[in-house]
Design a protein around this motif. Structure first.
Motif: not given
Ligand code: TYM
Length: 343
Positions: A125-127, A132-134, A146-148, A184-186
């Protein structure tokens, strides 16, 4: 009015992807918007966290925010668990979101992997907690990597369903802000994998706390291919992005080039022109110098801030009080809409 919200998990090893994809973008947005930046400790415990390390990692993310240039007098920065509205609104959203929606979340599938039955319910239920955060702040824009993207689509679906179910215009439908040359950094070891905290190889990522020698060494050892660097011919017809087929053929090369572009704050087109035909050895030297110049001071400032936990904790406490003042009335209104009796 627009309001920005974003979060970063305190799970250790903040890296270049977090910085270029998210944290650096947070900084610029402060000039034009009211911003809330959250260290999402409730999200972190969806997988096991050592309690002592969690506290240290929470301070590390806060230190990264400050070192990158977030101004805690202009923006509100805080850790999630200090504001009860997040967890409380998430419960309501658990009852709005559908199981089918969560079943489609690729991040859950990736993180739970083969051990799905053994994953925490929180991870599933993480998403909803993210929504709720937002929405506890009625934030309208969310800067992320991009991954979000998929999670933010779910946030939009939750807001729309809540508004429809209760016949209200209460929750905004948020817009993701995904921008910059490195969304999206690889991994430095494998251009087909995202740079990630959970990669077992430390050589796959540049950590924000790495010193100059580590940064240079990791770039020197980064995987490449045998050809010279490509030029602007690789660009798609928009003139901004690399054509997908080119990127697929040489993922490591384009990853390093996009890191250079992002750190140099210049377009990919200019970067491709600059290095067309160069050998990786000379390009890597320039990338290492640039990375050390840009990241070195951030890492040093983070170390300095982490040595003074009282200072960081005070900023988070102040931020939490200000965040609470915004979220509390929104939660109360949500309660009224749902039919809960408020005190
Ligand atoms: P988290 O902690 O994995 O990552 C934090 C932010 O970094 C970005 N990110 C990247 N961007 C480019 N290349 C990458 N390789 C890379 N790895 C991570 C993520 O996209 C993120 O923006 N679910 C979220 C945290 C979260 C959140 C929120 C974000 C919780 N509540 C509300 C926005 C709004 C997460 O796990 O990010």
């Amino acid at each position: 009015m627009s309001r920005i919200f974003s979060g970063v998990q305190p799970t250790g090893d903040l890296h270049l992807g977090n910085y270029l994809g998210a944290i650096r973008n947070f900084v610029g947005l402060q000039d034009d918007f009211e911003c809330l930046y959250c260290v999402v400790d409730l999200h972190a415990i969806t997988v096991w966290q050592d309690p002592e390390k969690l506290a240290a990692n929470t301070r590390e993310v806060a230190a990264a925010f400050l070192a990158a240039g977030i101004d805690p007098t202009r923006s509100i920065m805080f850790n999630q668990s200090q504001v009860p509205a997040h967890a409380e609104l998430a419960w309501i959203f658990n009852c709005v979101a559908r199981v089918g929606w969560l079943n489609r979340m690729t991040q859950f599938k990736e993180k739970a992997g083969k051990h799905r039955e053994n994953a925490s319910v929180g991870l599933y239920v993480y998403p909803n907690l993210m929504a709720a955060d937002i929405l506890a702040y009625k934030a309208t824009h969310v800067p992320v990597g991009e991954d979000q993207k998929q999670h933010l689509e779910l946030t939009r679906d939750i807001a729309i369903k809540f508004n429809n179910d209760f016949d209200v215009e209460f929750l905004p439908v948020v817009e993701p802000l995904i921008f910059g040359e490195a969304t999206r950094v690889m991994s430095l070891r494998d251009g087909s994998k995202k740079m990630s905290k959970s990669d077992p190889s430390d050589y796959s990522r540049i950590n924000l706390t790495d010193g100059p020698d580590d940064i240079a060494q990791k770039i020197r050892k980064a995987r490449t291919d045998a050809d010279a660097l490509p030029g602007p011919d690789a660009l798609a017809s928009d003139g901004r992005h690399v054509e997908a087929a080119h990127e697929k053929a040489r993922p490591e090369a384009y990853n390093l080039l996009s890191i250079y572009a992002a750190l140099a704050e210049q377009s990919m087109a200019v970067t491709l022109e600059q290095f067309e035909g160069a050998q990786f050895s000379s390009f890597k030297g320039e990338l290492a110098d640039l990375s050390v110049a840009k990241l070195g001071p951030i890492g040093e400032e983070m170390q300095r801030l982490m040595a003074d936990p009282g200072h960081v904790d005070g900023i988070l406490r102040d931020g939490a009080a200000r965040a609470n003042a915004i979220a509390e009335p929104v939660l109360r209104e949500a309660h009224e809409i749902v039919g809960f009796l408020n005190p």
